[in-house]
Design an enzyme around this catalytic site. Structure first.
Site, PDB file in Angstrom:
ATOM      1  N   ARG A   1       0.821  -1.236   0.000  1.00 40.04           N
ATOM      2  CA  ARG A   1       0.000   0.000   0.000  1.00 40.04           C
ATOM      3  C   ARG A   1       0.842   1.267   0.000  1.00 40.04           C
ATOM      4  O   ARG A   1       0.395   2.334   0.388  1.00 40.04           O
ATOM      5  CB  ARG A   1      -0.967   0.033   1.183  1.00 40.04           C
ATOM      6  CG  ARG A   1      -2.000  -1.058   1.154  1.00 40.04           C
ATOM      7  CD  ARG A   1      -3.256  -0.606   1.859  1.00 40.04           C
ATOM      8  NE  ARG A   1      -4.257  -1.655   1.806  1.00 40.04           N
ATOM      9  CZ  ARG A   1      -4.465  -2.536   2.770  1.00 40.04           C
ATOM     10  NH1 ARG A   1      -3.763  -2.479   3.885  1.00 40.04           N
ATOM     11  NH2 ARG A   1      -5.388  -3.445   2.627  1.00 40.04           N
TER      12      ARG A   1
ATOM     13  N   LYS B   1       3.557  11.577 -10.799  1.00 37.52           N
ATOM     14  CA  LYS B   1       2.673  10.785 -11.670  1.00 37.52           C
ATOM     15  C   LYS B   1       3.378   9.464 -11.958  1.00 37.52           C
ATOM     16  O   LYS B   1       4.501   9.449 -12.470  1.00 37.52           O
ATOM     17  CB  LYS B   1       2.402  11.516 -12.982  1.00 37.52           C
ATOM     18  CG  LYS B   1       1.361  12.611 -12.865  1.00 37.52           C
ATOM     19  CD  LYS B   1       1.004  13.167 -14.231  1.00 37.52           C
ATOM     20  CE  LYS B   1      -0.013  14.282 -14.135  1.00 37.52           C
ATOM     21  NZ  LYS B   1      -0.272  14.922 -15.442  1.00 37.52           N
TER      22      LYS B   1
ATOM     23  N   GLU C   1      10.470  18.558 -24.310  1.00 37.31           N
ATOM     24  CA  GLU C   1       9.770  18.847 -23.047  1.00 37.31           C
ATOM     25  C   GLU C   1      10.358  20.091 -22.379  1.00 37.31           C
ATOM     26  O   GLU C   1       9.657  20.798 -21.651  1.00 37.31           O
ATOM     27  CB  GLU C   1       9.824  17.649 -22.089  1.00 37.31           C
ATOM     28  CG  GLU C   1       9.050  16.417 -22.581  1.00 37.31           C
ATOM     29  CD  GLU C   1       7.561  16.438 -22.233  1.00 37.31           C
ATOM     30  OE1 GLU C   1       7.061  17.445 -21.703  1.00 37.31           O
ATOM     31  OE2 GLU C   1       6.889  15.420 -22.500  1.00 37.31           O
TER      32      GLU C   1
ATOM     33  N   LYS D   1       8.438  23.027 -13.087  1.00 34.51           N
ATOM     34  CA  LYS D   1       7.549  21.901 -12.783  1.00 34.51           C
ATOM     35  C   LYS D   1       7.224  21.856 -11.297  1.00 34.51           C
ATOM     36  O   LYS D   1       6.075  21.609 -10.899  1.00 34.51           O
ATOM     37  CB  LYS D   1       8.181  20.589 -13.243  1.00 34.51           C
ATOM     38  CG  LYS D   1       7.294  19.401 -12.899  1.00 34.51           C
ATOM     39  CD  LYS D   1       7.104  18.426 -13.979  1.00 34.51           C
ATOM     40  CE  LYS D   1       5.966  17.484 -13.638  1.00 34.51           C
ATOM     41  NZ  LYS D   1       5.963  16.282 -14.431  1.00 34.51           N
TER      42      LYS D   1
ATOM     43  N   GLU E   1      -3.601  17.934 -10.450  1.00 36.55           N
ATOM     44  CA  GLU E   1      -4.023  18.420 -11.768  1.00 36.55           C
ATOM     45  C   GLU E   1      -5.515  18.744 -11.859  1.00 36.55           C
ATOM     46  O   GLU E   1      -6.233  18.249 -12.712  1.00 36.55           O
ATOM     47  CB  GLU E   1      -3.636  17.405 -12.863  1.00 36.55           C
ATOM     48  CG  GLU E   1      -3.608  18.045 -14.240  1.00 36.55           C
ATOM     49  CD  GLU E   1      -3.098  17.103 -15.309  1.00 36.55           C
ATOM     50  OE1 GLU E   1      -1.947  16.663 -15.213  1.00 36.55           O
ATOM     51  OE2 GLU E   1      -3.869  16.806 -16.225  1.00 36.55           O
TER      52      GLU E   1
ATOM     53  N   ARG F   1      -1.727  22.668 -13.332  1.00 37.39           N
ATOM     54  CA  ARG F   1      -0.806  21.599 -13.744  1.00 37.39           C
ATOM     55  C   ARG F   1      -1.126  21.114 -15.150  1.00 37.39           C
ATOM     56  O   ARG F   1      -0.242  20.632 -15.855  1.00 37.39           O
ATOM     57  CB  ARG F   1      -0.839  20.444 -12.729  1.00 37.39           C
ATOM     58  CG  ARG F   1       0.157  19.346 -13.082  1.00 37.39           C
ATOM     59  CD  ARG F   1       0.380  18.326 -11.990  1.00 37.39           C
ATOM     60  NE  ARG F   1       1.356  17.341 -12.425  1.00 37.39           N
ATOM     61  CZ  ARG F   1       1.924  16.444 -11.651  1.00 37.39           C
ATOM     62  NH1 ARG F   1       1.637  16.407 -10.364  1.00 37.39           N
ATOM     63  NH2 ARG F   1       2.799  15.575 -12.140  1.00 37.39           N
TER      64      ARG F   1
ATOM     65  N   ASN G   1       0.543  19.737 -20.008  1.00 37.03           N
ATOM     66  CA  ASN G   1       0.124  18.807 -21.056  1.00 37.03           C
ATOM     67  C   ASN G   1       0.095  19.456 -22.436  1.00 37.03           C
ATOM     68  O   ASN G   1      -0.473  18.888 -23.378  1.00 37.03           O
ATOM     69  CB  ASN G   1      -1.246  18.232 -20.736  1.00 37.03           C
ATOM     70  CG  ASN G   1      -1.233  17.441 -19.438  1.00 37.03           C
ATOM     71  OD1 ASN G   1      -0.267  16.744 -19.151  1.00 37.03           O
ATOM     72  ND2 ASN G   1      -2.277  17.568 -18.644  1.00 37.03           N
TER      73      ASN G   1
ATOM     74  N   HIS H   1       0.214  17.372 -25.591  1.00 37.15           N
ATOM     75  CA  HIS H   1       0.172  15.954 -25.225  1.00 37.15           C
ATOM     76  C   HIS H   1      -1.061  15.213 -25.752  1.00 37.15           C
ATOM     77  O   HIS H   1      -0.990  14.015 -25.994  1.00 37.15           O
ATOM     78  CB  HIS H   1       0.277  15.796 -23.705  1.00 37.15           C
ATOM     79  CG  HIS H   1       1.688  15.938 -23.203  1.00 37.15           C
ATOM     80  ND1 HIS H   1       2.440  17.075 -23.407  1.00 37.15           N
ATOM     81  CD2 HIS H   1       2.498  15.080 -22.518  1.00 37.15           C
ATOM     82  CE1 HIS H   1       3.636  16.913 -22.863  1.00 37.15           C
ATOM     83  NE2 HIS H   1       3.694  15.717 -22.317  1.00 37.15           N
TER      84      HIS H   1
ATOM     85  N   HIS I   1      -0.160  12.049 -27.677  1.00 35.29           N
ATOM     86  CA  HIS I   1      -0.529  10.695 -27.253  1.00 35.29           C
ATOM     87  C   HIS I   1      -1.274   9.964 -28.371  1.00 35.29           C
ATOM     88  O   HIS I   1      -1.088   8.757 -28.574  1.00 35.29           O
ATOM     89  CB  HIS I   1      -1.393  10.735 -25.990  1.00 35.29           C
ATOM     90  CG  HIS I   1      -0.608  11.040 -24.741  1.00 35.29           C
ATOM     91  ND1 HIS I   1      -1.206  11.378 -23.557  1.00 35.29           N
ATOM     92  CD2 HIS I   1       0.719  11.062 -24.501  1.00 35.29           C
ATOM     93  CE1 HIS I   1      -0.267  11.589 -22.632  1.00 35.29           C
ATOM     94  NE2 HIS I   1       0.909  11.408 -23.193  1.00 35.29           N
TER      95      HIS I   1
ATOM     96  N   HIS J   1       8.109   9.551 -27.205  1.00 33.27           N
ATOM     97  CA  HIS J   1       7.199  10.504 -26.564  1.00 33.27           C
ATOM     98  C   HIS J   1       7.548  11.975 -26.839  1.00 33.27           C
ATOM     99  O   HIS J   1       6.694  12.757 -27.252  1.00 33.27           O
ATOM    100  CB  HIS J   1       7.133  10.227 -25.057  1.00 33.27           C
ATOM    101  CG  HIS J   1       6.252  11.170 -24.315  1.00 33.27           C
ATOM    102  ND1 HIS J   1       4.895  11.228 -24.525  1.00 33.27           N
ATOM    103  CD2 HIS J   1       6.535  12.131 -23.402  1.00 33.27           C
ATOM    104  CE1 HIS J   1       4.373  12.171 -23.748  1.00 33.27           C
ATOM    105  NE2 HIS J   1       5.345  12.746 -23.067  1.00 33.27           N
TER     106      HIS J   1
HETATM  107  N1  GLY Z   1       3.955  15.397 -17.457  1.00 25.79           N
HETATM  108  C1  GLY Z   1       2.920  16.245 -17.003  1.00 25.79           C
HETATM  109  C2  GLY Z   1       2.761  16.257 -15.505  1.00 25.79           C
HETATM  110  O1  GLY Z   1       3.549  15.685 -14.795  1.00 25.79           O
HETATM  111  O2  GLY Z   1       1.828  16.832 -15.015  1.00 25.79           O
END
Ligand code: GLY
Length: 376
Positions: free
Chosen positions: A128, A150, A192, A234, A244, A248, A252, A255, A259, A273
């Site tokens: 957990r 993430k 990025e 970031k 998010e 945040r 993206n 993205h 994607h 990517h």
């Molecule tokens: N890669 C986008 C984020 O971490 O929010």
């Protein structure tokens, strides 16, 4: 793996009692033993890595840990996006449990974005949730995926659709490790970095236009500065909006398009990517023109810079059959960023001035995508 003496910069991700530091600079991974002892005290470690990283840097990392009396075993996985799967996470968690794991043990994610996401997810779900450390070895992971918590894997339905928010306790971005990175991977990570200039820092974008080529050619100071700027940006977004629900989402940019293109290219290495993000950011800028948020100088300038460093910038640069626009938009609709059945887009008013909107006319979007696909 040498210990870093000079030139290290530190960014703190301000998340209260879960705050953590990102150490950036040449040789910082050599300090791992001391940094783990300072942050966590003596712990048993499991290092999760891939075959390429293990071949180049595995021995040095294990030696750096052993030198400080830290006992570690490692799990070495195949490189590539296919490793971010249900089958791999099952295998990794079973391996961790087979070795005997306790709540106070520590996972170390030692690799690029795939390893960071997979190992972070393993840390989130094993017992957990146990602590983990990120040592990102690709530029993309250093400037984006290793920071912010993430974690996850891909599903048949799309990228990163299964996962958890689970913050690392420490991140070590060693710019020396980038020296063994293939040029293509380096360029993809650079996309990025460009993203941070586009979403919120026009001055940084101008700096990248002047220094991007030197950074990619191996200029250490430029690399440390760019990784620092990206991580600082970031960290600010993550501290303001960890889950998010708001700002945040700006991270993206490009993205949703990216994607969808990755899904079409099949995650087999034809489009990686950062390359997909590069094309996606140009598409986002072009759609911003189409919707009259900005003028055409914006995509022209962005495209010129991305092209100047050898990144792909249009759908026809992807080495695969481009399907009908309905298939492409179908992939876009499977994105995590869909809300109330509407796609959420990051649009640009200018360099450094991005905003989030779900208020995009579906017909205009379809016309735009049809035009972009038919030019291929
Ligand atoms: N890669 C986008 C984020 O971490 O929010």
């Amino acid at each position: 793996m040498t210990n870093s003496q000079t030139g290290t910069r530190v960014v703190t991700v301000g998340l209260g009692e879960r705050a953590y530091d990102i150490h950036i600079g040449p040789g910082v991974a050599g300090n791992i033993g001391d940094l783990i002892l300072q942050k966590f005290g003596p712990r048993k470690l499991v290092v999760i890595t891939d075959k390429n990283v293990d071949e180049h840097h595995g021995k040095a990392l294990m030696t750096a840990l052993a030198d400080k009396g830290l006992s570690a075993r490692n799990i070495v996985l195949p490189p590539g996006e296919a490793t971010k799967s249900f089958a791999s996470i099952e295998q990794v968690v079973s391996n961790i449990l087979d070795g005997g794991i306790e709540r106070d043990d520590l996972l170390v994610a030692f690799g690029g974005g795939v390893i960071g996401d997979l190992a972070g997810f393993a840390a989130a779900i094993t017992l957990r949730g146990i602590d983990f450390v990120q040592i990102p070895t690709s530029l993309l992971a250093q400037v984006d995926s290793s920071v912010g918590g993430k974690t996850g894997i891909n599903a048949a339905h799309g990228k990163n659709l299964v996962g958890a928010f689970h913050q690392p306790g420490l991140v070590l971005a060693d710019t020396n490790i980038l020296k063994t990175l293939p040029k293509r991977e380096l360029r993809a990570g650079y996309a990025e970095i460009v993203k941070y200039g586009l979403i919120g820092d026009a001055e940084f974008f101008t700096w990248l236009e002047a220094n991007g080529a030197a950074l990619l050619a191996g200029d250490d100071a430029a690399r440390v500065h760019a990784v620092y700027m990206a991580c600082q940006a970031k960290a600010d977004f993550v501290a303001r909006d960890e889950r998010e629900h708001g700002v945040r989402a700006l991270l993206n940019l490009g993205h949703t398009f990216g994607h969808a293109l990755e899904a079409i290219a099949g995650f087999d290495g034809r489009l990686i990517h950062g390359e997909a993000v590069s094309i996606g950011m140009v598409l986002a800028a072009e759609l911003s023109v189409e919707l009259e948020f900005c003028n055409n100088n914006l995509p022209v300038r962005i495209k010129a810079h991305l092209e100047s460093v050898g990144l792909p910038t249009q759908i026809s640069d992807v080495d695969c059959e481009i399907p009908g626009v309905d298939i492409l938009t179908g992939h876009m609709m499977h994105d995590k960023k869909v809300r109330d059945g509407k796609l959420v887009f990051i649009m640009l008013r200018d360099i450094g001035d991005a905003f989030v909107t779900s208020d995009i006319d579906r017909h205009k979007l379809l016309d735009f995508m049809t035009a972009k696909c038919s030019r291929t």
